[in-house]
Design a protein around this motif. Structure first.
Motif, PDB file in Angstrom:
ATOM      1  N   SER A   1      86.988  30.003  63.092  1.00  0.00           N
ATOM      2  CA  SER A   1      87.971  28.915  63.068  1.00  0.00           C
ATOM      3  C   SER A   1      87.448  27.715  62.262  1.00  0.00           C
ATOM      4  O   SER A   1      88.235  27.002  61.654  1.00  0.00           O
ATOM      5  N   TRP A   2      86.141  27.518  62.231  1.00  0.00           N
ATOM      6  CA  TRP A   2      85.617  26.361  61.491  1.00  0.00           C
ATOM      7  C   TRP A   2      85.433  26.645  60.005  1.00  0.00           C
ATOM      8  O   TRP A   2      85.935  25.949  59.155  1.00  0.00           O
ATOM      9  N   PHE A   3      84.672  27.678  59.682  1.00  0.00           N
ATOM     10  CA  PHE A   3      84.504  28.026  58.267  1.00  0.00           C
ATOM     11  C   PHE A   3      84.623  29.534  58.099  1.00  0.00           C
ATOM     12  O   PHE A   3      83.630  30.255  58.130  1.00  0.00           O
ATOM     13  N   PRO A   4      85.845  30.005  57.920  1.00  0.00           N
ATOM     14  CA  PRO A   4      86.119  31.444  57.938  1.00  0.00           C
ATOM     15  C   PRO A   4      85.355  32.226  56.867  1.00  0.00           C
ATOM     16  O   PRO A   4      84.960  33.355  57.107  1.00  0.00           O
ATOM     17  N   ASP A   5      85.137  31.617  55.686  1.00  0.00           N
ATOM     18  CA  ASP A   5      84.519  32.389  54.608  1.00  0.00           C
ATOM     19  C   ASP A   5      83.065  32.740  54.889  1.00  0.00           C
ATOM     20  O   ASP A   5      82.544  33.698  54.345  1.00  0.00           O
ATOM     21  N   SER A   6      82.443  31.913  55.725  1.00  0.00           N
ATOM     22  CA  SER A   6      80.994  32.063  55.801  1.00  0.00           C
ATOM     23  C   SER A   6      80.545  32.891  56.997  1.00  0.00           C
ATOM     24  O   SER A   6      79.349  33.080  57.186  1.00  0.00           O
ATOM     25  N   TRP A   7      81.488  33.392  57.794  1.00  0.00           N
ATOM     26  CA  TRP A   7      81.076  34.149  58.973  1.00  0.00           C
ATOM     27  C   TRP A   7      80.205  35.341  58.598  1.00  0.00           C
ATOM     28  O   TRP A   7      79.176  35.601  59.216  1.00  0.00           O
TER      29      TRP A   7
ATOM     30  N   PHE B   1      78.307  35.683  56.053  1.00  0.00           N
ATOM     31  CA  PHE B   1      76.984  35.203  55.663  1.00  0.00           C
ATOM     32  C   PHE B   1      76.132  34.961  56.904  1.00  0.00           C
ATOM     33  O   PHE B   1      74.984  35.383  56.985  1.00  0.00           O
ATOM     34  N   ILE B   2      76.733  34.252  57.864  1.00  0.00           N
ATOM     35  CA  ILE B   2      75.994  33.922  59.081  1.00  0.00           C
ATOM     36  C   ILE B   2      75.555  35.193  59.791  1.00  0.00           C
ATOM     37  O   ILE B   2      74.394  35.355  60.165  1.00  0.00           O
ATOM     38  N   LEU B   3      76.507  36.113  59.928  1.00  0.00           N
ATOM     39  CA  LEU B   3      76.191  37.367  60.611  1.00  0.00           C
ATOM     40  C   LEU B   3      75.092  38.120  59.871  1.00  0.00           C
ATOM     41  O   LEU B   3      74.132  38.610  60.476  1.00  0.00           O
ATOM     42  N   GLY B   4      75.236  38.179  58.550  1.00  0.00           N
ATOM     43  CA  GLY B   4      74.240  38.885  57.750  1.00  0.00           C
ATOM     44  C   GLY B   4      72.862  38.282  57.928  1.00  0.00           C
ATOM     45  O   GLY B   4      71.877  38.997  58.163  1.00  0.00           O
ATOM     46  N   PHE B   5      72.777  36.938  57.855  1.00  0.00           N
ATOM     47  CA  PHE B   5      71.483  36.290  58.011  1.00  0.00           C
ATOM     48  C   PHE B   5      70.928  36.496  59.421  1.00  0.00           C
ATOM     49  O   PHE B   5      69.735  36.693  59.598  1.00  0.00           O
ATOM     50  N   LEU B   6      71.841  36.479  60.399  1.00  0.00           N
ATOM     51  CA  LEU B   6      71.408  36.736  61.770  1.00  0.00           C
ATOM     52  C   LEU B   6      70.772  38.119  61.880  1.00  0.00           C
ATOM     53  O   LEU B   6      69.713  38.281  62.497  1.00  0.00           O
ATOM     54  N   PHE B   7      71.412  39.104  61.258  1.00  0.00           N
ATOM     55  CA  PHE B   7      70.880  40.468  61.248  1.00  0.00           C
ATOM     56  C   PHE B   7      69.454  40.448  60.714  1.00  0.00           C
ATOM     57  O   PHE B   7      68.523  40.931  61.341  1.00  0.00           O
TER      58      PHE B   7
ATOM     59  N   ASN C   1      79.864  37.016  69.964  1.00  0.00           N
ATOM     60  CA  ASN C   1      81.322  36.925  69.926  1.00  0.00           C
ATOM     61  C   ASN C   1      81.807  35.490  70.029  1.00  0.00           C
ATOM     62  O   ASN C   1      82.791  35.098  69.400  1.00  0.00           O
ATOM     63  N   PHE C   2      81.077  34.700  70.835  1.00  0.00           N
ATOM     64  CA  PHE C   2      81.428  33.284  70.936  1.00  0.00           C
ATOM     65  C   PHE C   2      81.234  32.607  69.583  1.00  0.00           C
ATOM     66  O   PHE C   2      82.116  31.884  69.095  1.00  0.00           O
ATOM     67  N   LEU C   3      80.085  32.908  68.943  1.00  0.00           N
ATOM     68  CA  LEU C   3      79.819  32.379  67.601  1.00  0.00           C
ATOM     69  C   LEU C   3      80.911  32.808  66.628  1.00  0.00           C
ATOM     70  O   LEU C   3      81.372  32.016  65.800  1.00  0.00           O
ATOM     71  N   TYR C   4      81.309  34.068  66.758  1.00  0.00           N
ATOM     72  CA  TYR C   4      82.335  34.601  65.858  1.00  0.00           C
ATOM     73  C   TYR C   4      83.613  33.780  65.949  1.00  0.00           C
ATOM     74  O   TYR C   4      84.160  33.352  64.931  1.00  0.00           O
ATOM     75  N   SER C   5      84.052  33.503  67.187  1.00  0.00           N
ATOM     76  CA  SER C   5      85.323  32.751  67.267  1.00  0.00           C
ATOM     77  C   SER C   5      85.133  31.303  66.823  1.00  0.00           C
ATOM     78  O   SER C   5      86.054  30.715  66.260  1.00  0.00           O
ATOM     79  N   LEU C   6      83.949  30.753  67.060  1.00  0.00           N
ATOM     80  CA  LEU C   6      83.705  29.398  66.560  1.00  0.00           C
ATOM     81  C   LEU C   6      83.742  29.371  65.038  1.00  0.00           C
ATOM     82  O   LEU C   6      84.452  28.574  64.421  1.00  0.00           O
ATOM     83  N   CYS C   7      82.957  30.272  64.431  1.00  0.00           N
ATOM     84  CA  CYS C   7      82.795  30.245  62.977  1.00  0.00           C
ATOM     85  C   CYS C   7      84.084  30.586  62.249  1.00  0.00           C
ATOM     86  O   CYS C   7      84.420  29.978  61.243  1.00  0.00           O
TER      87      CYS C   7
END
Lengths: 544, 361
Positions: B306-312, B314-320, B298-304
């Protein structure tokens, strides 16, 4: 010779004059409109024509009303409402006959409006036409306008209007418009009827004609306008019978959409079920392969452009299978082969993949795109007046039939199918017996994803193409797999159709959402008795 | 790592969140919104504890925890709405003149709190009873619970269910007479959430070490063997399912006053898979992992966002994908592996691994 012909000429002349002076005066007024000696003359001529209500002058009046009256070689012409390619319009003569103009080679004459001399009619004169605009529209060449016109013509108790409407209905070519027109006529005569038998005849005619609001019309007649209670109750009885008949047809229509929804579910669940049975993979990204298929179709439409007609769809069918299949193959190599026989882990990983794919599609294509339905599949097969089976849905059903048949043949009549079934039953044993299980699994994944891609291609016919379209179907198709039993062709088909039908039927009774809750409850109840699906394995292979 | 034999990490964890963060706020370094956001993460972590109990310890992948979470939130939200008006605005727009019967009990705060726990528990009991009785497990369980979440989500989206439809419930003023917009109330909600998280952690910890917890883990490792030794596995599974639902509901109850809005979006298919992912990412079968996973994602979510909204996504998917492929035991497992690889730290981990192995046997 000439001598004998002369009586014929005389006869013809007599006939013409019999048609009356209105014809003559109409042509005089027409000339006055086209070449007015003064503005007042033209105004007068238009008013006279409106008062005459001669159908032969209607094309001209309509052209005036639409501001589309032109002169070509001193002949009054008008154009189509839409250009037929490259800004050129077809031309029609307006008086005394309404005819398509042709060039010397027999083709329709096409000209841009710039080549024509517009005849300017001031707004004040055009306003004179407002009163009879609906009447004019009865004779329009636009089906929509004609359809609308019947509800706008106003009081049909006026004899001259009634005659015009009757004339319009007689020359009507479109079946649906004719039905609407007939209803207007019958209704007018029914309201005018003052004795029982006459009224019943017209009530019967309206019921027989059965246009969209026949039931409402008869009900309102029985309540407000019936001259005797007997006629009123007769009309009411007819109306309720019509409504019942309509409801039945609606039910058939619902069943049909259930069938097509079920077909799509089968097409998606087929691949899902085979893959899960064979490799123990819960592929949450399966819906995204469907999305890839849909976008392949969309891309084909872009590549082929508007000129190629339906060919883009013909090309899209195999290509959506292949592109989704290849994508599936890549994912299998990269991610999924590490997860064989770990269904819960594969569920999470493939969910991650689906997130990535959806977001990629969103970045490339944006949020909403649509594929236009191929011309060939537009429209529908009109079984009865109120029962139309759309061609695109029929196509989806046929496509599913073909694919199910092919899958069946593949599974049960080919060597690959034999291997797939062997690996599904016992992976280690098949490997020991020399089956290349990894290769078989990869091929199965290709086929399964391809089937989903094909489903995506089919879905473009009935819905929009959006990045997360897969996610709307994925849970449903998993329910199909679970209910049908994993890896079972027959189970997938039966449960796919069942869920499709059930969804549509419950939608008819409740709202769509409650239907879904209902299905879920039903499946949970069903699993109490058949926890392994419709067609569970028996004997040794049933062991976990 | 924070295990029982190393209280240092626990103390550090408590010190940071119970003292350092509030102190940072009081001295003006952090805004109250940051505090409130962390308060929300704690609520997620409470729900994650429940998911870890049912998935990590019992091996049942339940995808309807988000739904239980929302049941708790909606209950509190209904109470808060009724504090403000006698008839919610959206009902007036839908031309409903009288408060529906199921809204009535939510006038009373005590009843509301009770209902927020009873309703999810009953729901879980009913679902669990039906599913476990017919020995539905594994993938089937996951799919059916997911379909259930989908169906409930669709229900909550409707206007006829009188729960605010797509817009959900929002615009709350007071809770038990306290003004929700005031900083003090927000801070105390944060502290309460943290306290509840700690309590829930301790309780879950106790449970996993109790006999009951051992049976759960036995069910995870081999359900048939447990049932052969005359344990009624269905009852154990049902109990843990209800427990997890309760934890989720508690999380939801605390979550609502801190966000000030609840919409059906909190319980769609995406949200329910994501909740499971927190646990997977942190390390399932490990309560610390669940808490860390929930906080971190969730912390990553709020960081991402706000910084690069389009790629959240992607990040989550790759994390999975990465977690499932490479870090089977999640972050906790990763840390353990790293420690083992580094010789200087080796002796410490051997203790914990032994302990862990002893636990799960």
């Amino acid at each position: 010779m000439r001598h004998f012909l002369r009586p014929g000429w005389i006869l013809l002349f007599l006939l013409c004059s019999l048609r009356g002076r209105s014809q003559d005066s109409a042509s005089i007024y027409v000339n006055q409109i086209l070449q007015p000696s003064a503005d007042s003359v033209r105004t007068n001529a238009i008013h006279r024509l409106v008062a005459l209500r001669d159908p032969s002058t209607f094309p001209l009046l309509m052209a005036i009303n639409d501001k589309k009256l032109y002169l070509l070689d001193n002949k009054a012409v008008t154009t189509d409402s839409k250009p037929s390619g490259d800004g050129n319009y077809r031309l029609y003569t307006v008086y005394p006959t309404y005819q398509l103009l042709q060039n010397s080679s027999g083709q329709p004459l096409l000209l841009p409006p710039g080549k024509l001399t517009a005849v300017d009619i001031p707004r004040a004169d055009r306003l004179a036409l407002v009163g009879i605009a609906p009447l004019l529209n009865l004779f329009s060449n636009d089906v929509q306008k004609r359809m609308l016109a019947y509800s706008q013509v106003g009081n049909l108790q006026d004899q001259s209007t009634l005659q015009l409407v009757a004339a319009a209905v007689n020359r009507e070519t479109d079946e649906n418009v004719q039905r609407i027109g007939r209803e207007a006529l019958y209704a007018a005569r029914l309201y005018a009827a003052k004795d029982e038998t006459n009224a019943k005849v017209y009530i019967d005619s309206i019921a027989l004609n059965w246009s969209d609001n026949a039931a409402t019309l008869l009900t309102s007649y029985s309540k407000e306008k019936a001259f005797s209670p007997a006629a009123g109750s007769y009309a009411l009885a007819k109306a309720s019978r019509l409504e019942k008949k309509y409801d039945n047809l609606q039910r058939i229509q619902n069943l049909f959409s259930g069938l097509s929804l079920g077909s799509i579910l089968i097409l998606i669940a087929l691949g899902l079920s085979i893959v899960y049975g064979l490799a123990g993979i819960i592929n949450m990204a399966h819906g995204e392969f469907m999305m890839i298929g849909a976008y392949t179709t969309y891309c084909m439409q872009l590549v082929f452009g508007h000129q190629a007609g339906d060919w883009f769809y013909v090309a899209a069918l195999p290509l959506s299978f292949i592109s989704a299949g290849i994508m599936g193959l890549i994912l299998e190599r990269l991610v999924i082969r590490h997860l064989y026989s770990k269904p819960l882990e594969s569920l999470l990983a493939t969910w991650g993949i689906s997130l990535i794919l959806v977001q990629t599609a969103r970045l490339i294509f944006g949020d909403l795109t649509a594929v236009k339905t191929p011309q060939l599949l537009a429209g529908g097969w009109q079984v009865a007046p109120h029962l139309t089976l759309p061609y695109n849905r029929i196509f989806i059903i046929v496509l599913t039939l073909v694919m199910v048949l092919l899958t069946y043949l593949m599974l049960f009549k080919t060597k690959l199918g034999l291997q797939i079934r062997a690996v599904t039953q016992n992976r280690q044993m098949s490997a020991c017996l020399g089956v290349e299980t990894r290769q078989v699994a990869a091929l199965t994944f290709f086929i399964g994803s391809g089937l989903a891609g094909l489903a995506g291609c089919a879905i473009t016919l009935i819905g929009n193409v959006v990045p997360d379209m897969g996610q709307t179907y994925i849970v449903d198709s998993f329910l199909v797999v679970v209910t049908g039993g994993v890896g079972k062709l027959a189970g997938t088909i039966v449960s796919g159709l069942g869920i499709g039908f059930f969804t549509k039927i419950s939608e008819a009774f409740f709202q769509a959402v409650y239907g879904k809750v209902f299905i879920l409850l039903f499946i949970m109840l069903f699993m109490q008795y058949k926890p392994k699906g419709l067609f569970p394995d028996k004997g040794r292979i049933a062991e976990e | 790592m924070k295990t029982n034999n190393k209280p240092l990490y626990y103390i550090l964890f408590v010190a940071i969140f119970a003292i350092l963060l509030p102190a940072a706020y009081l001295s003006g370094l952090l805004s109250i919104n940051t505090i409130s956001i962390w308060g929300r993460y704690f609520c997620f972590a409470i729900a994650a504890l429940g998911i870890d109990l049912i998935w990590g310890y019992t091996g049942i992948l339940s995808m309807c925890q988000a739904f239980f979470f929302c049941l708790g939130s909606y209950g509190i939200a209904m109470h808060l709405v009724l504090q403000k008006t006698s008839l919610p605005d959206f009902m007036a727009w839908n031309k409903i003149t009288e408060l529906p019967f199921f809204w009535q009990p939510f006038h009373n705060a005590g009843v509301t709190f009770a209902l927020c726990l009873i309703i999810p528990a009953l729901f879980a009991f009913f679902i669990g009873y039906v599913l476990f009785r017919s020995r539905i497990r594994g993938v089937y369980m996951a799919i059916i619970t997911q379909a259930l979440t989908l169906a409930m989500w669709l229900l909550f989206l409707r206007n006829e269910t009188n729960l605010g439809g797509t817009n959900g419930l929002t615009d709350f003023k007071t809770l038990l007479g306290f003004d929700l917009s005031s900083a003090q109330v927000k801070l105390s909600l944060y502290l309460v959430s943290f306290a509840v998280l700690c309590l829930a952690y301790i309780a879950c910890h106790r449970i996993t070490r109790s006999k009951f917890g051992k049976v759960l883990q036995a069910i995870r490792d081999s359900e048939s063997r447990v049932s052969f030794t005359a344990y009624k596995t269905a009852n154990f599974k049902l109990a843990v399912f209800v427990l997890a639902a309760l934890l989720a509901a508690v999380g939801g109850m605390l979550y609502l006053p801190q966000t000030g809005i609840i919409t059906p979006g909190r319980m769609d298919v995406k949200a329910s898979v994501e909740m499971v992912m927190w646990v997977a990412l942190g390390g399932r079968g490990n309560l610390k992992g669940a808490v860390i996973g929930a906080l971190l994602v969730n912390f990553l979510y709020s960081l991402c966002t706000s910084w690069f909204p389009d790629s959240w996504l992607f990040i989550l998917g790759f994390l999975f994908v990465l977690t499932v492929l490479y870090f089977d035991k999640g972050l906790i497992g990763l840390v353990a592996t790293v420690r083992q690889r580094i010789p200087g730290l080796h002796f410490k981990t051997s203790q914990t691994t032994n302990r862990y192995v002893a636990d799960s046997k």
